[in-house]
Design an enzyme around this catalytic site. Structure first.
Site, mmCIF file in Angstrom:
data_model
loop_
_atom_site.group_PDB
_atom_site.id
_atom_site.type_symbol
_atom_site.label_atom_id
_atom_site.label_comp_id
_atom_site.label_asym_id
_atom_site.label_seq_id
_atom_site.Cartn_x
_atom_site.Cartn_y
_atom_site.Cartn_z
ATOM 1 N N ASP A 91 -3.066 3.291 10.440
ATOM 2 C CA ASP A 91 -2.575 2.629 11.645
ATOM 3 C C ASP A 91 -2.433 3.676 12.733
ATOM 4 O O ASP A 91 -1.712 4.666 12.551
ATOM 5 C CB ASP A 91 -1.229 1.949 11.366
ATOM 6 C CG ASP A 91 -0.684 1.249 12.604
ATOM 7 O OD1 ASP A 91 -1.308 0.271 13.052
ATOM 8 O OD2 ASP A 91 0.362 1.694 13.127
ATOM 9 N N GLU A 141 -8.025 -0.621 11.970
ATOM 10 C CA GLU A 141 -7.984 -1.829 12.792
ATOM 11 C C GLU A 141 -9.060 -1.750 13.857
ATOM 12 O O GLU A 141 -9.276 -0.692 14.467
ATOM 13 C CB GLU A 141 -6.604 -1.966 13.444
ATOM 14 C CG GLU A 141 -6.372 -3.314 14.089
ATOM 15 C CD GLU A 141 -4.938 -3.481 14.566
ATOM 16 O OE1 GLU A 141 -4.597 -4.567 15.059
ATOM 17 O OE2 GLU A 141 -4.155 -2.503 14.436
ATOM 18 N N CYS A 169 5.190 -8.972 6.238
ATOM 19 C CA CYS A 169 5.920 -8.191 5.229
ATOM 20 C C CYS A 169 4.958 -7.804 4.119
ATOM 21 O O CYS A 169 4.338 -8.668 3.490
ATOM 22 C CB CYS A 169 7.087 -9.002 4.671
ATOM 23 S SG CYS A 169 7.978 -8.160 3.333
ATOM 24 N N CYS A 190 6.527 -9.307 0.476
ATOM 25 C CA CYS A 190 6.532 -10.725 0.085
ATOM 26 C C CYS A 190 5.537 -11.572 0.861
ATOM 27 O O CYS A 190 5.296 -12.722 0.505
ATOM 28 C CB CYS A 190 7.931 -11.313 0.247
ATOM 29 S SG CYS A 190 8.481 -11.447 1.972
ATOM 30 N N CYS A 231 13.089 -7.668 6.279
ATOM 31 C CA CYS A 231 12.550 -9.000 5.974
ATOM 32 C C CYS A 231 13.623 -9.837 5.281
ATOM 33 O O CYS A 231 14.613 -9.308 4.760
ATOM 34 C CB CYS A 231 11.314 -8.855 5.102
ATOM 35 S SG CYS A 231 10.550 -10.435 4.625
ATOM 36 N N CYS A 234 13.376 -11.098 2.530
ATOM 37 C CA CYS A 234 13.403 -10.773 1.107
ATOM 38 C C CYS A 234 14.275 -9.557 0.826
ATOM 39 O O CYS A 234 14.443 -9.167 -0.334
ATOM 40 C CB CYS A 234 11.992 -10.541 0.595
ATOM 41 S SG CYS A 234 11.192 -9.037 1.230
ATOM 42 N N ASP A 239 5.255 1.102 11.376
ATOM 43 C CA ASP A 239 3.910 1.672 11.277
ATOM 44 C C ASP A 239 3.436 1.767 9.832
ATOM 45 O O ASP A 239 2.273 1.486 9.531
ATOM 46 C CB ASP A 239 3.875 3.052 11.944
ATOM 47 C CG ASP A 239 4.210 2.977 13.423
ATOM 48 O OD1 ASP A 239 3.911 1.924 14.035
ATOM 49 O OD2 ASP A 239 4.760 3.950 13.959
#
Length: 400
Positions: free
Chosen positions: A191, A276, A329, A332, A348, A350, A357
């Site tokens: 990233d 990306e 996430c 999950c 999150c 969860c 990042d």
């Protein structure tokens, strides 16, 4: 992924210091190359207006006729090889234009265009480490900062001068020493960012050195001094312009050196890379971040990673730019509705706390590997008209 070729074309660039006579001869050559290119482009443009097409052979015949005129007789004073090569380059530019890969060719400016001349094997002599160009009696004084591949003979030589006044020669050779590295199971998601240049799915973060920002004060001072000089071809203005160019050259050199070291290390350590598919050209339209994005040089990083991966038998997978890597996430699969840029860590539902990042890098890796297994199109071309790859549809996730 395997490399089928046993030999790659590789350019080796060196700095050299010409004598006064060599510098004058090369400067004349640069001017003649620019003149021939502009004349041929004007002729082809006029023919295009008449709905006619002129190819390389026609412009080559025109060059012969131009040399016989009194006005352009000075074209005979330089080697004919760079003049023929610039016609070939123009032909390539029109081929890309007709293939809708580039815009219509533009005329070369005396002040802004790159000063370069390309010589093929008939335009130079390379013997025992000494390079002599056509129309020159003495070899170039080249600083051999690294050796050429053993037994390599240049097929093309390109001489150039940058805005800072430095002279370079680039030797294009067949390099048989480039071979695929031993295969490994390591795969990494990458990233790119501004606070950190790269964040890997392993959790490693590589600091962004911000080369342009570090030189910004010195650059601004040099630019102010240039702005105060009277416009024209005066010596003081030329000296101030070279000082600005030297600062820019130092920034570019440091940035390129860092990217080469990073990409080489990554290629040696990993088999698969997932990145990306960013549209940097569109992103720099954001005037708030344009300078920082340009300084990070994401496009150059991707280019280096791709060609080195091709050399050494590695694989680069580009994930669709619309894939919500930051909002998803990695534990999950829950997709967050919003994720402003100022949010660097988040928790999150969860219970997992994510570094923005690192989480994005992990999601990129999972998405790239999943789509690669599915056999979908995961390599969107940067020239494609905005089509989404299958990554966004294929990656499993659960709405909150």
């Amino acid at each position: 992924m395997s490399v089928t070729t046993t030999c790659v074309k590789r350019a080796f660039k060196y700095r050299f210091y010409p004598t006064g006579a060599q510098a004058a001869e090369l400067s004349r050559t640069f001017g003649c190359v620019r003149k021939v290119y502009n004349l041929a482009l004007a002729a082809r443009t006029e023919a295009w207006a008449r709905q006619e097409r002129i190819n390389y052979n026609a412009t080559s015949a025109m060059l012969t006729a131009w040399k016989k005129t009194e006005e352009l007789a000075y074209l005979n004073d330089v080697s004919s090889v760079p003049l023929q090569q610039t016609l070939r380059h123009l032909q390539t530019a029109f081929t890309h234009f007709f293939g809708k890969r580039a815009k219509y060719p533009r005329f070369k400016s005396r002040k802004k265009s790159r000063k370069s001349a390309e010589y093929t094997t008939s335009g130079f002599r390379f013997r025992h480490g000494w390079l002599t160009l056509a129309k020159m009696g003495e070899p170039l004084d080249i600083v051999w900062s690294r050796p050429l591949p053993e037994g390599a003979t240049p097929s093309t030589v390109t001489v150039s001068q940058d805005a800072a006044g430095r002279w370079f020669v680039s030797l294009l050779c067949d390099d048989a020493s480039v071979k695929p590295l031993p295969a490994t199971d390591a795969a990494v998601g990458i990233d790119v960012g501004l606070d950190h240049l790269l964040t890997l799915s392993t959790g490693e973060k590589i600091t962004n050195p911000r080369h342009e920002r570090r030189e910004r004060a010195r650059l601004a001072k040099a630019q102010r001094a240039l702005a105060k000089k009277a416009k024209g071809d005066g010596a003081n203005r030329a000296k101030a312009r070279r000082e600005v160019a030297r600062i820019h050259a130092r920034i570019v050199d440091r940035r390129r050196d860092l990217l080469h070291k990073l990409t080489t290390r990554l290629v040696r350590e990993n088999q698969t890379f997932v990145i990306e598919d960013l549209t940097v050209r569109s992103m720099v339209r954001n005037h708030t971040l344009a300078r920082a994005i340009s300084d990070a040089s994401w496009s150059e990083f991707r280019s280096m990673l791709e060609y080195k991966a091709a050399w050494y038998g590695r694989e680069v997978i580009a994930v669709d730019r619309f894939f919500p890597s930051s909002r998803l996430c990695s534990a999950c699969g829950t997709l967050q509705k919003k994720m402003p840029l100022h949010v660097r860590t988040w928790t999150c539902e969860c219970g997992t706390t994510h570094d923005r990042d690192v989480n994005a890098a992990k999601n990129l890796l999972a998405a790239g590997l999943a789509v690669s297994v599915c056999g979908a199109g995961v390599r969107p071309q940067r020239s494609s008209p905005g089509g989404r790859s299958a990554t966004k549809q294929k990656t499993p996730r659960r709405e909150p």
